[in-house]
Design a protein around this motif. Structure first.
Motif, PDB file in Angstrom:
ATOM      1  N   GLU A 145      24.655  53.742  27.170  1.00  6.81           N
ATOM      2  CA  GLU A 145      24.759  54.813  28.220  1.00  6.81           C
ATOM      3  C   GLU A 145      23.987  55.976  28.152  1.00  6.81           C
ATOM      4  OE1 GLU A 145      26.826  54.620  30.938  1.00  6.81           O
ATOM      5  OE2 GLU A 145      27.055  52.516  30.215  1.00  6.81           O
ATOM      6  N   PRO A 146      23.313  56.660  29.056  1.00  6.93           N
ATOM      7  CA  PRO A 146      22.677  57.914  28.964  1.00  6.93           C
ATOM      8  C   PRO A 146      23.007  58.961  27.879  1.00  6.93           C
ATOM      9  CG  PRO A 146      22.785  57.316  31.104  1.00  6.93           C
ATOM     10  CD  PRO A 146      23.733  56.318  30.437  1.00  6.93           C
ATOM     11  N   GLU A 147      24.501  59.097  27.885  1.00  7.38           N
ATOM     12  CA  GLU A 147      25.011  59.999  27.067  1.00  7.38           C
ATOM     13  C   GLU A 147      24.970  59.584  25.510  1.00  7.38           C
ATOM     14  OE1 GLU A 147      25.552  63.427  27.374  1.00  7.38           O
ATOM     15  OE2 GLU A 147      24.786  62.924  29.166  1.00  7.38           O
ATOM     16  N   VAL A 148      25.220  58.320  25.455  1.00  8.84           N
ATOM     17  CA  VAL A 148      24.942  57.655  24.002  1.00  8.84           C
ATOM     18  C   VAL A 148      23.622  57.851  23.352  1.00  8.84           C
ATOM     19  CG1 VAL A 148      25.109  55.869  22.565  1.00  8.84           C
ATOM     20  CG2 VAL A 148      26.973  56.193  24.172  1.00  8.84           C
ATOM     21  N   ARG A 149      22.546  57.730  24.300  1.00  9.35           N
ATOM     22  CA  ARG A 149      21.281  57.720  24.019  1.00  9.35           C
ATOM     23  C   ARG A 149      20.822  59.275  23.644  1.00  9.35           C
ATOM     24  NH1 ARG A 149      17.839  55.197  21.408  1.00  9.35           N
ATOM     25  NH2 ARG A 149      18.253  53.013  22.715  1.00  9.35           N
ATOM     26  N   ARG A 150      21.219  60.149  24.545  1.00  9.48           N
ATOM     27  CA  ARG A 150      21.220  61.754  24.019  1.00  9.48           C
ATOM     28  C   ARG A 150      21.505  61.914  22.983  1.00  9.48           C
ATOM     29  NH1 ARG A 150      19.822  65.029  28.417  1.00  9.48           N
ATOM     30  NH2 ARG A 150      21.129  66.570  27.365  1.00  9.48           N
ATOM     31  N   VAL A 156       7.448  62.665  15.829  1.00  7.82           N
ATOM     32  CA  VAL A 156       8.448  62.811  14.492  1.00  7.82           C
ATOM     33  C   VAL A 156       9.701  62.425  14.968  1.00  7.82           C
ATOM     34  CG1 VAL A 156       9.448  63.867  12.543  1.00  7.82           C
ATOM     35  CG2 VAL A 156       6.969  64.104  13.168  1.00  7.82           C
ATOM     36  N   ILE A 157      10.220  62.985  16.125  1.00 10.63           N
ATOM     37  CA  ILE A 157      11.750  62.755  16.686  1.00 10.63           C
ATOM     38  C   ILE A 157      11.664  61.154  16.989  1.00 10.63           C
ATOM     39  CG2 ILE A 157      13.346  63.232  18.457  1.00 10.63           C
ATOM     40  CD1 ILE A 157      12.205  66.001  18.193  1.00 10.63           C
ATOM     41  N   CYS A 158      10.670  60.843  17.956  1.00  4.58           N
ATOM     42  CA  CYS A 158      10.723  59.364  18.233  1.00  4.58           C
ATOM     43  C   CYS A 158      10.636  58.201  17.369  1.00  4.58           C
ATOM     44  CB  CYS A 158       9.815  59.276  19.304  1.00  4.58           C
ATOM     45  SG  CYS A 158       9.555  60.313  20.899  1.00  4.58           S
ATOM     46  N   LYS A 159       9.840  58.729  16.121  1.00  8.21           N
ATOM     47  CA  LYS A 159       9.872  57.797  15.335  1.00  8.21           C
ATOM     48  C   LYS A 159      11.209  57.658  14.585  1.00  8.21           C
ATOM     49  CE  LYS A 159       7.381  56.632  10.681  1.00  8.21           C
ATOM     50  NZ  LYS A 159       6.216  57.087  10.115  1.00  8.21           N
ATOM     51  N   ALA A 160      11.937  59.005  14.252  1.00  8.26           N
ATOM     52  CA  ALA A 160      13.159  58.825  13.456  1.00  8.26           C
ATOM     53  C   ALA A 160      14.283  58.140  14.367  1.00  8.26           C
ATOM     54  CB  ALA A 160      13.715  60.329  13.294  1.00  8.26           C
ATOM     55  N   ALA A 161      14.231  58.410  15.833  1.00  8.69           N
ATOM     56  CA  ALA A 161      15.098  57.792  16.794  1.00  8.69           C
ATOM     57  C   ALA A 161      14.525  56.458  17.115  1.00  8.69           C
ATOM     58  CB  ALA A 161      15.323  58.519  17.824  1.00  8.69           C
ATOM     59  N   LYS A 162      13.714  55.790  16.754  1.00  7.20           N
ATOM     60  CA  LYS A 162      12.998  54.668  16.893  1.00  7.20           C
ATOM     61  C   LYS A 162      13.093  54.466  18.505  1.00  7.20           C
ATOM     62  CE  LYS A 162      14.593  52.599  12.669  1.00  7.20           C
ATOM     63  NZ  LYS A 162      15.530  51.637  11.870  1.00  7.20           N
ATOM     64  N   VAL A 163      12.356  55.233  19.158  1.00  9.04           N
ATOM     65  CA  VAL A 163      12.263  55.198  20.673  1.00  9.04           C
ATOM     66  C   VAL A 163      10.907  55.645  21.023  1.00  9.04           C
ATOM     67  CG1 VAL A 163      14.738  55.687  20.911  1.00  9.04           C
ATOM     68  CG2 VAL A 163      13.031  57.498  21.066  1.00  9.04           C
ATOM     69  N   SER A 164      10.551  55.293  22.258  1.00  3.62           N
ATOM     70  CA  SER A 164       9.278  55.896  22.889  1.00  3.62           C
ATOM     71  C   SER A 164       9.213  57.063  23.325  1.00  3.62           C
ATOM     72  CB  SER A 164       8.872  54.804  24.097  1.00  3.62           C
ATOM     73  OG  SER A 164       9.790  55.106  25.032  1.00  3.62           O
ATOM     74  N   ARG A 165       8.042  57.831  23.327  1.00  4.90           N
ATOM     75  CA  ARG A 165       7.848  59.123  23.892  1.00  4.90           C
ATOM     76  C   ARG A 165       8.454  59.249  25.298  1.00  4.90           C
ATOM     77  NH1 ARG A 165       3.916  63.657  22.471  1.00  4.90           N
ATOM     78  NH2 ARG A 165       4.294  65.221  23.938  1.00  4.90           N
ATOM     79  N   GLY A 166       8.309  58.103  26.084  1.00  7.29           N
ATOM     80  CA  GLY A 166       8.672  58.016  27.484  1.00  7.29           C
ATOM     81  C   GLY A 166      10.074  58.167  27.618  1.00  7.29           C
ATOM     82  N   LEU A 220      19.311  60.662  20.134  1.00  6.38           N
ATOM     83  CA  LEU A 220      18.215  61.407  20.032  1.00  6.38           C
ATOM     84  C   LEU A 220      18.327  62.781  19.526  1.00  6.38           C
ATOM     85  CD1 LEU A 220      16.699  60.605  23.498  1.00  6.38           C
ATOM     86  CD2 LEU A 220      15.509  60.312  21.335  1.00  6.38           C
ATOM     87  N   ILE A 221      19.373  63.699  19.751  1.00  4.52           N
ATOM     88  CA  ILE A 221      19.774  64.922  19.469  1.00  4.52           C
ATOM     89  C   ILE A 221      20.019  64.720  17.746  1.00  4.52           C
ATOM     90  CG2 ILE A 221      21.587  66.744  19.266  1.00  4.52           C
ATOM     91  CD1 ILE A 221      21.895  66.462  22.335  1.00  4.52           C
ATOM     92  N   GLU A 222      21.010  63.842  17.266  1.00  9.41           N
ATOM     93  CA  GLU A 222      20.896  63.626  15.947  1.00  9.41           C
ATOM     94  C   GLU A 222      19.703  63.313  14.936  1.00  9.41           C
ATOM     95  OE1 GLU A 222      23.792  60.595  15.984  1.00  9.41           O
ATOM     96  OE2 GLU A 222      25.583  62.019  16.142  1.00  9.41           O
ATOM     97  N   GLU A 238      23.169  73.656  20.453  1.00 13.62           N
ATOM     98  CA  GLU A 238      24.324  73.558  21.071  1.00 13.62           C
ATOM     99  C   GLU A 238      25.457  72.445  20.304  1.00 13.62           C
ATOM    100  OE1 GLU A 238      25.514  75.480  23.143  1.00 13.62           O
ATOM    101  OE2 GLU A 238      24.023  75.936  24.983  1.00 13.62           O
ATOM    102  N   TYR A 239      24.775  71.409  19.813  1.00 11.90           N
ATOM    103  CA  TYR A 239      25.349  70.123  19.258  1.00 11.90           C
ATOM    104  C   TYR A 239      25.950  70.845  17.858  1.00 11.90           C
ATOM    105  CZ  TYR A 239      26.182  65.586  17.018  1.00 11.90           C
ATOM    106  OH  TYR A 239      26.629  64.746  16.592  1.00 11.90           O
ATOM    107  N   MET A 240      25.091  71.703  17.269  1.00 11.87           N
ATOM    108  CA  MET A 240      25.584  72.163  15.709  1.00 11.87           C
ATOM    109  C   MET A 240      26.710  73.236  16.197  1.00 11.87           C
ATOM    110  SD  MET A 240      24.074  70.785  13.441  1.00 11.87           S
ATOM    111  CE  MET A 240      24.133  71.771  12.093  1.00 11.87           C
ATOM    112  N   SER A 241      26.731  73.949  17.087  1.00 15.52           N
ATOM    113  CA  SER A 241      27.615  75.127  17.630  1.00 15.52           C
ATOM    114  C   SER A 241      28.844  74.331  17.778  1.00 15.52           C
ATOM    115  CB  SER A 241      27.122  76.028  18.780  1.00 15.52           C
ATOM    116  OG  SER A 241      25.827  76.877  18.536  1.00 15.52           O
TER     117      SER A 241
END
Length: 207
Positions: free
Chosen positions: A17-22, A45-55, A25-27, A73-76
């Motif tokens: 689901e989109p919210e799960v993927r978001r 670097v984020i994409c590599k850590a999340a194992k996703v494409s830039r797209g 990516l935030i984590e 926002e997530y940390m707050s």
């Protein structure tokens, strides 16, 4: 009776689901901030850590700035939820609630090496990024108001006069300073000592 071979086959891939993927990516962004700091946390670097494409990242976020804002926002929310959980456990007594806020600041999931490193990266970014700066101000203003409200309530119970805004500012500065000190040198003190130092501060306020 249906044969085993007649059972419906599970799909090889399950679309998240989109919210799960978001969230994933935030984590991943937060892990990168903890490990590399803001300057080392690039989209690649984020994409590599999340194992996703830039797209895929660009599908969910408008680049690095957007995902960093969502990470703040997530940390707050994580800190607010942790604090609220402890407060709800101890009831309505103002001093107990104030002590619970301090305990939350020096307990997991808030008080960890990774989370404190993330906050340092976000604080540094707040100096140069107006959007993060605005988020930081709103977060701290809300947090200090909550502390000041509890300080006022405890002061009323003890029939003493306290400048609650100044006291809340001093307490949050003490907590942030201890966070920074422990992040730079975890051997300097244990979390319980940081908590005790803040509890000593509020004890002196009301005596």
């Amino acid at each position: 009776m249906a044969k085993l071979s007649d059972s419906p086959k599970k799909p090889k891939f399950v679309r998240e689901e989109p919210e799960v993927r978001r969230k994933l990516l935030i984590e991943a962004t937060l892990r990168c901030l903890a490990k590399y700091g803001n300057s080392g946390t690039t989209v690649e670097v984020i994409c590599k850590a999340a194992k996703v494409s830039r797209g895929l990242l660009n599908h969910h976020f408008n680049g690095k700035s957007d995902i960093i804002v969502q990470a703040y926002e997530y940390m707050s929310d994580k800190l607010d939820n942790s604090t609220r959980g402890l407060i709800e456990e101890i009831g309505r007594e103002p001093q107990a609630q104030l002590e619970a806020m301090i305990k939350a600041a020096f307990s997991p999931p808030t008080f960890t090496k990774e989370d404190l490193s993330i906050w340092i990266s976000l604080w540094n970014l707040a100096q140069v990024d107006p959007q993060i700066n605005g988020l930081n101000k709103r977060h701290y203003n809300k947090y200090r108001r909550s502390i000041a409200h509890l300080i006022d309530a405890v002061a009323d119970e003890n029939k003493i006069s306290i400048n609650s805004s100044r006291a809340a500012l001093s307490l949050t500065a003490l907590m942030d300073g201890l966070w920074l000190e422990w992040c730079l040198d975890p051997d300097a003190f244990v979390p319980q000592e940081g908590e005790a130092a803040c509890l000593d501060f509020i004890k002196r306020l009301f005596t």
